[in-house]
Design a protein around this motif. Sequence first.
Motif, mmCIF file in Angstrom:
data_model
loop_
_atom_site.group_PDB
_atom_site.id
_atom_site.type_symbol
_atom_site.label_atom_id
_atom_site.label_comp_id
_atom_site.label_asym_id
_atom_site.label_seq_id
_atom_site.Cartn_x
_atom_site.Cartn_y
_atom_site.Cartn_z
ATOM 1 N N CYS A 166 0.806 -1.225 0.000
ATOM 2 C CA CYS A 166 0.000 0.000 0.000
ATOM 3 C C CYS A 166 0.837 1.272 0.000
ATOM 4 O O CYS A 166 0.326 2.356 -0.282
ATOM 5 C CB CYS A 166 -0.936 0.006 1.209
ATOM 6 N N SER A 169 -0.030 5.312 0.747
ATOM 7 C CA SER A 169 -1.469 5.524 0.949
ATOM 8 C C SER A 169 -1.893 5.242 2.389
ATOM 9 O O SER A 169 -2.845 5.844 2.892
ATOM 10 C CB SER A 169 -2.277 4.649 -0.011
ATOM 11 N N VAL A 170 -1.181 4.338 3.080
ATOM 12 C CA VAL A 170 -1.550 4.031 4.466
ATOM 13 C C VAL A 170 -1.110 5.131 5.418
ATOM 14 O O VAL A 170 -1.462 5.110 6.599
ATOM 15 C CB VAL A 170 -0.950 2.684 4.929
ATOM 16 N N LEU A 380 -5.444 -3.023 7.718
ATOM 17 C CA LEU A 380 -5.067 -3.852 6.574
ATOM 18 C C LEU A 380 -4.312 -5.103 7.004
ATOM 19 O O LEU A 380 -4.437 -6.165 6.390
ATOM 20 C CB LEU A 380 -4.232 -3.027 5.597
#
Length: 501
Positions: A166, A169-170, A380
Amino acid sequence: MLSIELETLKIHIADPKLASLELRVRVQRALRQLILNGVLAPGCRLPATRTLSQSLSVSRDTVEMAYVQLQLDGYICRREGSGSFVSDKLGAGLLGTRKRHGSLPAALRPKAAQPAALSGRGADILANGGVSDQQVVKAFATGLPETRTFPVETWERLQRQASKDCRSSVLLHGDPQGAEPLRQAIADYLNLERGARVTADQVLVLTSTRQALFLCAQVLADANQPILMEDPGYFGARKAFEMAQLKIVPVPVDEKGLRTDRLRADRSGANTIYVTPSHQYPTGATLALERRLELTAWAAERQGWIIEDDYDSQFHYEGLPTACVQGLDTFQRTIYLGTFSKSLYPGLRMGYMVLPHELVKPMTYARSILDGHTPQIAQLTLARFMDAGHFGAHVRSMRKIYAVRREAMAHAVQRHLSGIVTAHLPPGGLQMPCLLAEGWSEQDTIRQAARAGIQLPGLSRLYARPPAAAGWLLGFAALTPHEIDTATRRLAKAIAQPFAA
């Protein structure tokens, strides 16, 4: 500068809390504090930099830099050819302080305790106290799972994968409702294991059950409105409702769970009820099927809400676990609460709500105001942990371990505390209710246990109305059978000793 003020200045500069700061900063802050305390009043002339540096045994440059900063901050003014003075612009407030306290150093002045200026809600919170979470494993604290066997290596590997996949974006703000992969994983699990009827868009990911209860209290009811709650019931829920200034109306429970006959007889006007049907807290009773159906019918008739707290339903030791009320509710009046604090570990700070469709938007908006979102990387990672089957495997493993510890707890109570308490073997959960025999004081035994380093959560505080059952709620999940036996033996010894108040 008077000698007493100079001595006070030296004390401030030598304060251990300022030891990590540069000397010029310590001198500047010490002088600033004397000004704020009124020891150096507006208009007061400060010593020349050379004089003060000699008195403090520091360089003149150090004092000069402190004076420069104080001048920039507005605490002093400097007049060429006249010297440095405490700024007159600081006003009468500091002069009043000076008059009231004279020239005593701040450290030597008596400090009168002033009550905090709180709102009515804040005053109630202060008076009623908060909720204390156990930060270390201690016999016999409730709600603590076994964390020593948690698959940390697997979790860390999945977390690294989630971070890599990711990327940046995290690091941004997340969806207030929760990451879609985790919401889908939760929905799949509940549909399979709890007999729920859930889609991912009904799930709201939160930090805890307590946050969910707070949201329910804020969104579903106004201050001074009634809300129904099991009696006895979960202490944290009561606190959340009290903080929202709701009027708690207790509904008794028996060996079959919530008394739905008393629910229907209620005339308070409440249209929301908080229940723990799968494993009633703290009695351990399971709400009978006919009462579950009566509960959903009551909510439909009142156009009200059922707050179903399914806090530890994964851990059922006798027969098959009962399906959740949410799955039986054809009227869609049930708000389902779940947490990973007990199934995984408390430090994760992850819980969720399953909402009727009409409540998803208002609850998500309310959550966005409260704290925005749950950290994305944790969500996630958990989603991958569940999708790969690690969550189910961990729960099954823990269920076997806790079943052994439950038996060990019952045997230890029988062996060491016979005649003092009677243990009630719960069909599930992480704690065991024990009722004190006649003649034994709950408060005295709690204090005696504390002397031996043992935490005994009392039962009586969980009751809203008398008569309250005197006893303990013994948490056993975080302790090995050997630790359970040792702690129980130590508890018996502590109770046997005369208590000195």
